[in-house]
Design an enzyme around this catalytic site. Structure first.
Site, PDB file in Angstrom:
ATOM      1  N   CYS A  77       0.833  -1.211   0.000  1.00 44.85           N
ATOM      2  CA  CYS A  77       0.000   0.000   0.000  1.00 44.85           C
ATOM      3  C   CYS A  77       0.867   1.261   0.000  1.00 44.85           C
ATOM      4  O   CYS A  77       1.892   1.337   0.678  1.00 44.85           O
ATOM      5  CB  CYS A  77      -0.918  -0.014   1.220  1.00 44.85           C
ATOM      6  N   CYS A  81       0.209   4.891   7.019  1.00 44.09           N
ATOM      7  CA  CYS A  81      -0.450   4.674   8.324  1.00 44.09           C
ATOM      8  C   CYS A  81       0.535   3.959   9.268  1.00 44.09           C
ATOM      9  O   CYS A  81       0.951   2.819   8.979  1.00 44.09           O
ATOM     10  CB  CYS A  81      -1.719   3.860   8.137  1.00 44.09           C
ATOM     11  N   CYS A  84       0.260   0.193  10.322  1.00 42.91           N
ATOM     12  CA  CYS A  84      -0.194  -0.841   9.381  1.00 42.91           C
ATOM     13  C   CYS A  84       0.920  -1.677   8.749  1.00 42.91           C
ATOM     14  O   CYS A  84       1.828  -1.149   8.101  1.00 42.91           O
ATOM     15  CB  CYS A  84      -1.022  -0.188   8.275  1.00 42.91           C
ATOM     16  N   CYS A 121     -16.459  -9.642   5.486  1.00 43.52           N
ATOM     17  CA  CYS A 121     -15.835  -8.324   5.290  1.00 43.52           C
ATOM     18  C   CYS A 121     -14.575  -8.473   4.462  1.00 43.52           C
ATOM     19  O   CYS A 121     -13.651  -9.192   4.858  1.00 43.52           O
ATOM     20  CB  CYS A 121     -15.443  -7.717   6.631  1.00 43.52           C
ATOM     21  N   CYS A 152     -19.542  -6.653   3.593  1.00 39.93           N
ATOM     22  CA  CYS A 152     -18.873  -5.429   4.031  1.00 39.93           C
ATOM     23  C   CYS A 152     -17.572  -5.319   3.252  1.00 39.93           C
ATOM     24  O   CYS A 152     -16.952  -6.340   2.943  1.00 39.93           O
ATOM     25  CB  CYS A 152     -18.582  -5.509   5.532  1.00 39.93           C
ATOM     26  N   CYS A 212     -19.593   1.620   8.796  1.00 42.42           N
ATOM     27  CA  CYS A 212     -18.808   0.974   9.852  1.00 42.42           C
ATOM     28  C   CYS A 212     -17.578   1.852  10.049  1.00 42.42           C
ATOM     29  O   CYS A 212     -16.764   1.997   9.137  1.00 42.42           O
ATOM     30  CB  CYS A 212     -18.416  -0.429   9.396  1.00 42.42           C
ATOM     31  N   ARG A 284     -17.977  -3.040  18.022  1.00 43.12           N
ATOM     32  CA  ARG A 284     -17.238  -4.260  17.689  1.00 43.12           C
ATOM     33  C   ARG A 284     -15.903  -4.334  18.429  1.00 43.12           C
ATOM     34  O   ARG A 284     -15.051  -3.442  18.282  1.00 43.12           O
ATOM     35  CB  ARG A 284     -16.988  -4.305  16.176  1.00 43.12           C
TER      36      ARG A 284
HETATM   37  N1  SAM Z   1      -6.739   0.371   3.080  1.00 43.34           N
HETATM   38  C1  SAM Z   1      -8.025   0.614   3.557  1.00 43.34           C
HETATM   39  C2  SAM Z   1      -8.065   1.739   4.567  1.00 43.34           C
HETATM   40  O1  SAM Z   1      -7.069   2.018   5.198  1.00 43.34           O
HETATM   41  O2  SAM Z   1      -9.149   2.320   4.733  1.00 43.34           O
HETATM   42  C3  SAM Z   1      -8.698  -0.611   4.146  1.00 43.34           C
HETATM   43  C4  SAM Z   1      -7.876  -1.594   4.932  1.00 43.34           C
HETATM   44  S1  SAM Z   1      -7.164  -1.000   6.434  1.00 43.34           S
HETATM   45  C5  SAM Z   1      -6.039  -2.285   6.851  1.00 43.34           C
HETATM   46  C6  SAM Z   1      -8.511  -1.145   7.597  1.00 43.34           C
HETATM   47  C7  SAM Z   1      -8.284  -0.723   9.010  1.00 43.34           C
HETATM   48  O3  SAM Z   1      -7.548  -1.697   9.712  1.00 43.34           O
HETATM   49  C8  SAM Z   1      -7.507   0.544   9.261  1.00 43.34           C
HETATM   50  O4  SAM Z   1      -8.262   1.701   9.097  1.00 43.34           O
HETATM   51  C9  SAM Z   1      -7.111   0.381  10.715  1.00 43.34           C
HETATM   52  O5  SAM Z   1      -8.087   0.971  11.545  1.00 43.34           O
HETATM   53  C10 SAM Z   1      -7.093  -1.133  10.912  1.00 43.34           C
HETATM   54  N2  SAM Z   1      -5.731  -1.610  11.205  1.00 43.34           N
HETATM   55  C11 SAM Z   1      -4.699  -1.696  10.342  1.00 43.34           C
HETATM   56  N3  SAM Z   1      -3.585  -2.140  10.951  1.00 43.34           N
HETATM   57  C12 SAM Z   1      -3.905  -2.335  12.252  1.00 43.34           C
HETATM   58  C13 SAM Z   1      -3.167  -2.774  13.396  1.00 43.34           C
HETATM   59  N4  SAM Z   1      -1.873  -3.066  13.329  1.00 43.34           N
HETATM   60  N5  SAM Z   1      -3.830  -2.866  14.565  1.00 43.34           N
HETATM   61  C14 SAM Z   1      -5.139  -2.550  14.644  1.00 43.34           C
HETATM   62  N6  SAM Z   1      -5.877  -2.135  13.602  1.00 43.34           N
HETATM   63  C15 SAM Z   1      -5.272  -2.022  12.415  1.00 43.34           C
HETATM   64 FE1  SF4 Z   2      -2.880   1.174   3.360  1.00 38.82          FE
HETATM   65 FE2  SF4 Z   2      -2.828   0.028   5.728  1.00 38.82          FE
HETATM   66 FE3  SF4 Z   2      -3.248   2.623   5.557  1.00 38.82          FE
HETATM   67 FE4  SF4 Z   2      -5.163   0.905   4.694  1.00 38.82          FE
HETATM   68  S1  SF4 Z   2      -4.427   1.153   6.794  1.00 38.82           S
HETATM   69  S2  SF4 Z   2      -4.410   2.745   3.670  1.00 38.82           S
HETATM   70  S3  SF4 Z   2      -3.855  -0.741   3.940  1.00 38.82           S
HETATM   71  S4  SF4 Z   2      -1.360   1.539   4.968  1.00 38.82           S
END
Ligand code: SAM
Ligand code: SF4
Ligand code: DTB
Length: 340
Positions: A77, A81, A84, A121, A152, A212, A284
């Site tokens: 990606c 974030c 992530c 989901c 979802c 959500c 949740r």
């Molecule tokens: N890429 C899209 C986005 O960011 O909207 C969808 C997938 S993203 C992985 C979905 C959510 O997973 C993120 O918004 C975050 O809240 C959660 N998430 C990601 N990594 C995480 C982690 N290490 N611990 C807890 N929640 C996590």
């Molecule tokens: Fe990309 Fe992870 Fe951020 Fe979703 S949460 S936009 S997968 S870096």
């Protein structure tokens, strides 16, 4: 106080009105930060009593909705974030994979249905979907829906055209998290703004899909940030139907991997406040359950959590084994069939 005195104590007026009136908790969209901070500051038992009473007025407290997650496009990606494992910017040992085929996704959904999940989901590691992928995405929604499951998706930011395509395909819920307060958010993500996220939530709402949206705790945020996150969610024109509260999964290689561990009781407190602010939403208990004791999860259900992710994987990280969850539900007298 003697034991006799303790057992004959009269309940106070405020406790009595909490217990008896289903009308004392109208849905509100005008929460002030100070009011929410005051809830966080309540003694733990007072907060849990309040949250549980509201929970009981709006839901069957022995019923938990279960959804299964699938990563339909993993890793690589472009976003930054800080929590992530799927960001291409961090070295996390994750192998990037391209968008799955519709057949494989529907097969995974079938399996989840057989294991008892009512909602499927699908998540993609995208900043936003590319228009050329939308036909495949739409086919996934239609395929999973044809199994009789709720659908979802979480694909990142959406345009108006994409939200209407998803709605038309029959998508029930769209997940897009605010993650934290606006102030703390800026310390965790630089590649898109809080307002970008709010705009996507508005588009999802306008297209007529269920929202959500929730956040992550344990990223180093303070109580004010947790209150700010819940304030933004509760003061949306309509409460999200589903509010995921994630405990950070600390993945090696991500900037937040070394965050200070959150006091489990502060996690429970946040769930309780979410329940009070958004009485009709599914709250949740999301990521991070492999790091929680059964007792902590039981407290979360008491505080108002009434849905979980079910199945051994979240998107890329571990979730409790299905069997382990079924045993916990059994010990707590919790049913997982949907009542909606
Ligand atoms: N890429 C899209 C986005 O960011 O909207 C969808 C997938 S993203 C992985 C979905 C959510 O997973 C993120 O918004 C975050 O809240 C959660 N998430 C990601 N990594 C995480 C982690 N290490 N611990 C807890 N929640 C996590
Ligand atoms: Fe990309 Fe992870 Fe951020 Fe979703 S949460 S936009 S997968 S870096
Ligand atoms: C949500 O709030 N949590 C889920 C779901 N919505 C998409 C994702 C949690 C991801 C945890 C890290 C991972 O497994 O990659």
């Amino acid at each position: 106080m003697s034991t006799t005195q303790a057992s004959t104590r009269q309940i106070t007026d405020s406790e009595s009105s909490e217990l008896s009136s289903p009308f004392t908790h109208q849905l509100r969209h005008d929460w002030a930060l100070a009011e929410i901070e005051a809830l966080f500051a309540l003694p733990f038992n007072d907060l849990l009593f309040k949250a549980h009473t509201i929970h009981r007025q709006h839901f069957d407290v022995n019923q938990v909705q279960i959804s299964t997650l699938l990563s339909i496009k993993t890793g690589g990606c472009s976003e930054d974030c800080g929590y992530c494992p799927q960001s291409a910017r961090y070295d996390t040992d994750l192998k990037a994979e391209k968008l799955m085929s519709v057949g494989d996704v529907v097969q995974a959904a079938q399996q989840a249905k057989q294991q008892g999940a009512s909602r499927f989901c699908m998540g993609a590691a995208w900043r936003e979907p590319n228009d050329r992928d939308m036909t495949q995405i739409v086919n996934m929604v239609e395929g999973v829906k044809s199994l009789g499951m709720e659908t979802c998706m979480t694909l990142g930011m959406l345009t108006d055209q994409q939200t209407s395509q998803l709605k038309q395909a029959g998508l029930d819920y769209y997940n897009h998290n605010l993650d934290s307060s606006e102030e703390f958010y800026a310390q965790v993500i630089s590649t898109r703004t809080y307002q970008d996220r709010l705009d996507t939530l508005q588009r999802v709402r306008d297209a007529g899909m269920n929202v959500c949206s929730g956040g992550i705790l344990g990223m180093g945020e303070n109580v004010r940030d947790r209150a700010g996150l819940l304030q933004t969610l509760a003061n949306l024109p309509k409460h999200p139907e589903s509010v995921p509260i994630n405990l950070l999964v600390q993945v090696e290689g991500t900037p937040l991997a070394e965050s200070k561990q959150l006091d489990p009781l502060d996690f429970v407190r946040t769930l309780a406040v979410a329940r009070i602010l958004m009485p009709e939403s599914r709250v949740r208990l999301s990521a991070g359950r492999t790091d929680m004791s059964d007792e902590m999860q039981a407290l979360c259900f008491f505080a108002g959590a009434n849905s979980v992710f079910y199945g051994e994987k979240l998107l890329t990280t571990d979730n409790p084994e299905a069997n382990q969850d079924l045993q916990l539900f059994d010990r707590l007298g919790i049913r997982t069939g949907t009542v909606e």
